[in-house]
Every structure is written in structure tokens, then in C-alpha cells.
Motif scaffolding. Structure first.
Motif, PDB file in Angstrom:
ATOM      1  N   ALA A  48       0.842  -1.216   0.000  1.00  0.00           N
ATOM      2  CA  ALA A  48       0.000   0.000   0.000  1.00  0.00           C
ATOM      3  C   ALA A  48       0.869   1.254   0.000  1.00  0.00           C
ATOM      4  O   ALA A  48       0.550   2.237  -0.681  1.00  0.00           O
ATOM      5  N   ASP A  49       1.995   1.224   0.728  1.00  0.00           N
ATOM      6  CA  ASP A  49       2.922   2.380   0.718  1.00  0.00           C
ATOM      7  C   ASP A  49       3.431   2.638  -0.709  1.00  0.00           C
ATOM      8  O   ASP A  49       3.541   3.787  -1.139  1.00  0.00           O
ATOM      9  N   VAL A  50       3.765   1.566  -1.418  1.00  0.00           N
ATOM     10  CA  VAL A  50       4.306   1.746  -2.779  1.00  0.00           C
ATOM     11  C   VAL A  50       3.223   2.302  -3.703  1.00  0.00           C
ATOM     12  O   VAL A  50       3.491   3.184  -4.530  1.00  0.00           O
ATOM     13  N   ARG A  51       1.993   1.831  -3.528  1.00  0.00           N
ATOM     14  CA  ARG A  51       0.914   2.357  -4.381  1.00  0.00           C
ATOM     15  C   ARG A  51       0.748   3.858  -4.141  1.00  0.00           C
ATOM     16  O   ARG A  51       0.569   4.629  -5.082  1.00  0.00           O
ATOM     17  N   LEU A  52       0.859   4.283  -2.876  1.00  0.00           N
ATOM     18  CA  LEU A  52       0.740   5.724  -2.574  1.00  0.00           C
ATOM     19  C   LEU A  52       1.893   6.507  -3.202  1.00  0.00           C
ATOM     20  O   LEU A  52       1.698   7.598  -3.743  1.00  0.00           O
ATOM     21  N   LEU A  53       3.096   5.939  -3.128  1.00  0.00           N
ATOM     22  CA  LEU A  53       4.257   6.610  -3.745  1.00  0.00           C
ATOM     23  C   LEU A  53       4.055   6.780  -5.246  1.00  0.00           C
ATOM     24  O   LEU A  53       4.384   7.821  -5.822  1.00  0.00           O
ATOM     25  N   GLU A  95       4.641  -4.574  -6.726  1.00  0.00           N
ATOM     26  CA  GLU A  95       4.243  -3.202  -7.074  1.00  0.00           C
ATOM     27  C   GLU A  95       5.362  -2.459  -7.803  1.00  0.00           C
ATOM     28  O   GLU A  95       5.229  -1.281  -8.112  1.00  0.00           O
ATOM     29  N   SER A  96       6.489  -3.119  -8.042  1.00  0.00           N
ATOM     30  CA  SER A  96       7.688  -2.431  -8.534  1.00  0.00           C
ATOM     31  C   SER A  96       7.941  -2.743 -10.007  1.00  0.00           C
ATOM     32  O   SER A  96       7.409  -3.699 -10.551  1.00  0.00           O
ATOM     33  N   ASP A  97       8.803  -1.926 -10.616  1.00  0.00           N
ATOM     34  CA  ASP A  97       9.184  -2.191 -12.010  1.00  0.00           C
ATOM     35  C   ASP A  97      10.359  -3.146 -12.083  1.00  0.00           C
ATOM     36  O   ASP A  97      10.466  -3.947 -13.001  1.00  0.00           O
ATOM     37  N   VAL A  98      11.274  -3.020 -11.135  1.00  0.00           N
ATOM     38  CA  VAL A  98      12.479  -3.849 -11.171  1.00  0.00           C
ATOM     39  C   VAL A  98      13.053  -3.928  -9.749  1.00  0.00           C
ATOM     40  O   VAL A  98      12.902  -2.984  -8.967  1.00  0.00           O
ATOM     41  N   CYS A  99      13.693  -5.043  -9.440  1.00  0.00           N
ATOM     42  CA  CYS A  99      14.378  -5.168  -8.144  1.00  0.00           C
ATOM     43  C   CYS A  99      15.863  -4.865  -8.317  1.00  0.00           C
ATOM     44  O   CYS A  99      16.376  -4.802  -9.441  1.00  0.00           O
ATOM     45  N   CYS A 100      16.548  -4.689  -7.204  1.00  0.00           N
ATOM     46  CA  CYS A 100      18.009  -4.576  -7.250  1.00  0.00           C
ATOM     47  C   CYS A 100      18.559  -5.169  -5.965  1.00  0.00           C
ATOM     48  O   CYS A 100      17.811  -5.409  -5.019  1.00  0.00           O
ATOM     49  N   THR A 101      19.842  -5.435  -5.953  1.00  0.00           N
ATOM     50  CA  THR A 101      20.536  -5.816  -4.722  1.00  0.00           C
ATOM     51  C   THR A 101      21.655  -4.799  -4.534  1.00  0.00           C
ATOM     52  O   THR A 101      21.845  -3.907  -5.376  1.00  0.00           O
ATOM     53  N   SER A 102      22.427  -4.985  -3.476  1.00  0.00           N
ATOM     54  CA  SER A 102      23.516  -4.021  -3.272  1.00  0.00           C
ATOM     55  C   SER A 102      24.624  -4.225  -4.306  1.00  0.00           C
ATOM     56  O   SER A 102      25.450  -3.348  -4.502  1.00  0.00           O
ATOM     57  N   SER A 103      24.662  -5.392  -4.983  1.00  0.00           N
ATOM     58  CA  SER A 103      25.731  -5.552  -5.988  1.00  0.00           C
ATOM     59  C   SER A 103      25.393  -4.955  -7.337  1.00  0.00           C
ATOM     60  O   SER A 103      26.285  -4.732  -8.130  1.00  0.00           O
ATOM     61  N   ASN A 104      24.097  -4.777  -7.626  1.00  0.00           N
ATOM     62  CA  ASN A 104      23.786  -4.300  -8.976  1.00  0.00           C
ATOM     63  C   ASN A 104      22.978  -3.006  -8.986  1.00  0.00           C
ATOM     64  O   ASN A 104      22.449  -2.611 -10.020  1.00  0.00           O
ATOM     65  N   ALA A 105      22.861  -2.337  -7.822  1.00  0.00           N
ATOM     66  CA  ALA A 105      21.935  -1.205  -7.697  1.00  0.00           C
ATOM     67  C   ALA A 105      22.205  -0.090  -8.708  1.00  0.00           C
ATOM     68  O   ALA A 105      21.270   0.413  -9.345  1.00  0.00           O
ATOM     69  N   VAL A 106      23.468   0.286  -8.898  1.00  0.00           N
ATOM     70  CA  VAL A 106      23.766   1.387  -9.822  1.00  0.00           C
ATOM     71  C   VAL A 106      23.382   0.972 -11.246  1.00  0.00           C
ATOM     72  O   VAL A 106      22.715   1.727 -11.979  1.00  0.00           O
ATOM     73  N   ALA A 107      23.762  -0.231 -11.630  1.00  0.00           N
ATOM     74  CA  ALA A 107      23.464  -0.707 -12.988  1.00  0.00           C
ATOM     75  C   ALA A 107      21.957  -0.768 -13.221  1.00  0.00           C
ATOM     76  O   ALA A 107      21.467  -0.386 -14.289  1.00  0.00           O
ATOM     77  N   ALA A 128       2.989 -13.383  -6.822  1.00  0.00           N
ATOM     78  CA  ALA A 128       4.256 -14.009  -7.235  1.00  0.00           C
ATOM     79  C   ALA A 128       4.558 -13.723  -8.698  1.00  0.00           C
ATOM     80  O   ALA A 128       5.704 -13.439  -9.060  1.00  0.00           O
ATOM     81  N   ALA A 129       3.534 -13.772  -9.555  1.00  0.00           N
ATOM     82  CA  ALA A 129       3.766 -13.553 -10.990  1.00  0.00           C
ATOM     83  C   ALA A 129       4.284 -12.133 -11.224  1.00  0.00           C
ATOM     84  O   ALA A 129       5.227 -11.923 -12.001  1.00  0.00           O
ATOM     85  N   ARG A 130       3.678 -11.155 -10.521  1.00  0.00           N
ATOM     86  CA  ARG A 130       4.124  -9.763 -10.728  1.00  0.00           C
ATOM     87  C   ARG A 130       5.497  -9.522 -10.091  1.00  0.00           C
ATOM     88  O   ARG A 130       6.347  -8.821 -10.645  1.00  0.00           O
ATOM     89  N   ALA A 131       5.721 -10.126  -8.937  1.00  0.00           N
ATOM     90  CA  ALA A 131       7.029  -9.971  -8.274  1.00  0.00           C
ATOM     91  C   ALA A 131       8.123 -10.625  -9.127  1.00  0.00           C
ATOM     92  O   ALA A 131       9.245 -10.102  -9.242  1.00  0.00           O
ATOM     93  N   LYS A 132       7.778 -11.750  -9.748  1.00  0.00           N
ATOM     94  CA  LYS A 132       8.760 -12.473 -10.573  1.00  0.00           C
ATOM     95  C   LYS A 132       9.228 -11.591 -11.736  1.00  0.00           C
ATOM     96  O   LYS A 132      10.410 -11.582 -12.088  1.00  0.00           O
TER      97      LYS A 132
END
Ligand code: 13P
Ligand code: SF4
Length: 350
Positions: free
Chosen positions: A133-138, A160-172, A328-332
Motif C-alpha cells: 500500500a505504501d508503494v501504491r501511494l508513492l 508493485e515495482s518495475d524492477v528489483c536490485c541488490t547491493s551488488s547491482n543497484a547502480v546498474a 508471485a507472478a508480478r514480483a517475478k
């Protein structure tokens, strides 16, 4: 720092167990005193036999204690490496020796597999800091901006996101999505400090969230100066979940695996890892010639995972991690989009 467990009476330290685990003990003798090994060895032996019977793999995060990291894990690594391995493995059962969001990521990537977490209390302060819900508000507040979400979040937030990242690939990842969407700004959630550290390395503007890692937020720039004063010549490696002024005082900042890579390549004589406590133990196993200065903070969530818990998990097939199929499908899609981002060599660390 190993977590001692009293051996159960039905799991005695027999000569057969001693023989079966002798080579494994040789590997960790540098960080686990001999007197402690009889408490661990019966579990190590039982887990290693049971996981073969059950066609299971154990994915061990770099913050696991040395007896878990070195003696029962089939794959070890940072969040990105474990996610890649979860997508790749042929095993029918995945035991996540890490925290809940990691197990969810494994389930999202391998929905047909049984994913187990040995202790349901193994959470994460970052994952707890934000909801779907926080992400939808953002997104309502900043319409059209791409949302980059750290993997340390629930499946609902990833969905709710377009893409994930980790600390190893965040800038890319930030640069890739900004380029693809033709946007000069992205929303990057929920780790405020990771976002600020990434913002220093890219022209892309970043809107963030006030989530923090309870382990890394406790380090201060004054701590780093004190480590240098007390340990002349020490090389300081910090995780990018640390506040930016801490990262600014460090010699290098990167994911847990990037820190290990730094030690492997540069072989500093003395090093301090500004991160969770088990890191130094695990890296010391591999590089006994390096002196580790060891101020550190424990992650109480990672430390919920013990050998007894892993054994119980395999014996009882608990706790199975399930993710709603539609979420799961959207998170995937967000996780797979991250896995497809090519990493320029110089962008490896956030
Ligand atoms: P990485 O292993 O991806 O650097 O993540 C650190 C962490 O805090 C995981 O919970
Ligand atoms: Fe979460 Fe920090 Fe623990 Fe990692 S170390 S699981 S980010 S609280």
C-alpha cells in the motif's frame, strides 16, 4: 562467531560422526574452537545426509555462522548470487539459510519447488519498513516514475515495482531502468542509505524511503575513524546499507560478496568489515593470512537460523514459504528484470 547448540541426546558425537566431519572441521578450525565442534558435528552430519535423501539444497547467505556457511551450505553468496542460484537449481527442495525475503525470492523464482525457512521469525528491518500500500501511494504521488525496489522487501512490495536490485547491482539497475523509460528520476525503495550511496555514483535523480537496516545504521563515521586510529594501516570495507558518511570514510563499499572479492584480490594485511559479525569469520576461513579487526553488529534475524533449525526444517519439511500466485507472478517480473540487467565490471558494487 558460531552459535552453540547443545547436542541432542539422540545426536551424539560418535567416532563415526567425528570421521564423517573431520575434513569439514579442518576447514573451520581457524574460527571454531575444537572444544565446540562436538556440539555442531552431529547436526552437520545429519543435515548433510538428509539433504541428499530429500534432494534438497541449502542456500547460505554470507551472514550465516561459519558452521552453517562452511559445513552444510551447498551454495553461498550475497542476495544476488542466492537469487540466481534459486532460479538455476535442479533440487526439488530449497532450504534458505537466510532471512524470509530471500526465501520468498526463491519461491517466486521457483514456484514448483518446496522452499523452506528454518525459522519464520527471520525477518528484516528493511522489509518491515514498507508495504504494498505504501508503494501504491508513492506511485500516486510520483506518477510515471520507475520504481526500483531492493530485494530486502516482501513479495507484495516487489509486485508493485518495475524492477528489483541488490547491493551488488543497484547502480546498474537504476541506470538501466532510467534509460529504458527515458526518465531522469527513479523511485528507489526502501533503503534510504543505499539510495543515497547509489545517488553519489549516478546522474540519475533518486527519490527514496526512510527504511534502514538495523545492523548497518548503527555504524558511525566516528567509529570508522576510531578503527583507523586503533589499528594503523587497517583497510576499511563497508556495506552500502551504511549511512553515506560511513561509506565516505571507508576505503571500499560493496555487497557482502564484493567485500569478499576485495579481500581475495587485494589481500590487505589488516581489514575491518563494517557489516554483520559472521562475515569476518567466514572470510577468515578462506584467507587465514589476513588479520580481521572485528567490531561488528549482529543481525538478530540472520542469527535465528541455526543447525538445529535447519535439521528440523528438513525432517519436518517446515516452514514452507508460500506466495500468492498473482503476487508471485508480478514480483517475478521485477526480479527477472533485475537478473537480466547486464553488469558493467566497474558497476559491481553499489
Ligand atoms: P548482500 O549480501 O546482497 O550484500 O545483502 C546484505 C544484507 O544485508 C542482506 O540482508
Ligand atoms: Fe535485514 Fe540488515 Fe539483517 Fe540484512 S542485515 S537481514 S538488511 S536487518
Amino acid at each position: 562467531m558460531a552459535v552453540l547448540e547443545a547436542a541432542r541426546p539422540d545426536l551424539p558425537y560418535t567416532p563415526a560422526v567425528a570421521r564423517a566431519t573431520r575434513d569439514l572441521y579442518a576447514k573451520v578450525a581457524h574460527v571454531i574452537p575444537e572444544i565446540e565442534w562436538p556440539a555442531f558435528a552431529p547436526y552437520v552430519d545429519a543435515i548433510n545426509r538428509l539433504k541428499t535423501q530429500k534432494n534438497a539444497v541449502i542456500l547460505g547467505h554470507n551472514y550465516m555462522t561459519p558452521e552453517i556457511f562452511n559445513c552444510v551450505s551447498d551454495f553461498t553468496g550475497d542476495s544476488l548470487q542466492l537469487a540466481r542460484e534459486a532460479a538455476r537449481t535442479d533440487a526439488q527442495v530449497i532450504v534458505q539459510a537466510g532471512v524470509h525475503f530471500m526465501a520468498e525470492t526463491s519461491k517466486i523464482l521457483s514456484p514448483q519447488k518446496t522452499v523452506l525457512i528454518p525459522d519464520l521469525r527471520a525477518g528484516c528491518s528493511l522489509a518491515a519498513s514498507i508495504t504494498g500500500a505504501d508503494v501504491r501511494l508513492l506511485k500516486q504521488k510520483y506518477p510515471g516514475l520507475p520504481v526500483v525496489t531492493y530485494v530486502n522487501t516482501s513479495a507484495e512490495v516487489k509486485a508493485e515495482s518495475d524492477v528489483c536490485c541488490t547491493s551488488s547491482n543497484a547502480v546498474a539497475v537504476v541506470e538501466d531502468i532510467a534509460r529504458e523509460r527515458g526518465s531522469d528520476t527513479v523511485i528507489m525503495i526502501p533503503d534510504e542509505y543505499l539510495a543515497q550511496n547509489v545517488a553519489k555514483k549516478t546522474p540519475v535523480k533518486i527519490i527514496t524511503w526512510k527504511g534502514h537496516c538495523e545492523v548497518h545504521e548503527r555504524f558511525t563515521a566516528a567509529d570508522i575513524r576510531a578503527y583507523r586510529e586503533g589499528n594503523p594501516g587497517v583497510v576499511v570495507l563497508a556495506h552500502p546499507e551504511c549511512p553515506p558518511d560511513v561509506v565516505a570514510e571507508a576505503d571500499f563499499a560493496g555487497s557482502t560478496s564484493a567485500m569478499i572479492g576485495y579481500v581475495g584480490q587485494k589481500r590487505p594485511r589488516r581489514v575491518v568489515m563494517v557489516t554483520e559479525c559472521s562475515m569476518s569469520d567466514n572470510v577468515a576461513v578462506e584467507f587465514p593470512d589476513v588479520e580481521f579487526v572485528r567490531p561488528c553488529n549482529l543481525c538478530p534475524h540472520m542469527k535465528r537460523i541455526t543447525l538445529a533449525g535447519i535439521l528440523n526444517s528438513l525432517q519436518t519439511m517446515t516452514h514452507e514459504v508460500m506466495v500468492d500466485r498473482e503476487i508471485a507472478a508480478r514480483a517475478k517480473a521485477s526480479v527477472e528484470r533485475m537478473l537480466a540487467v547486464k553488469m558493467p565490471v566497474q558497476a559491481k558494487a553499489a
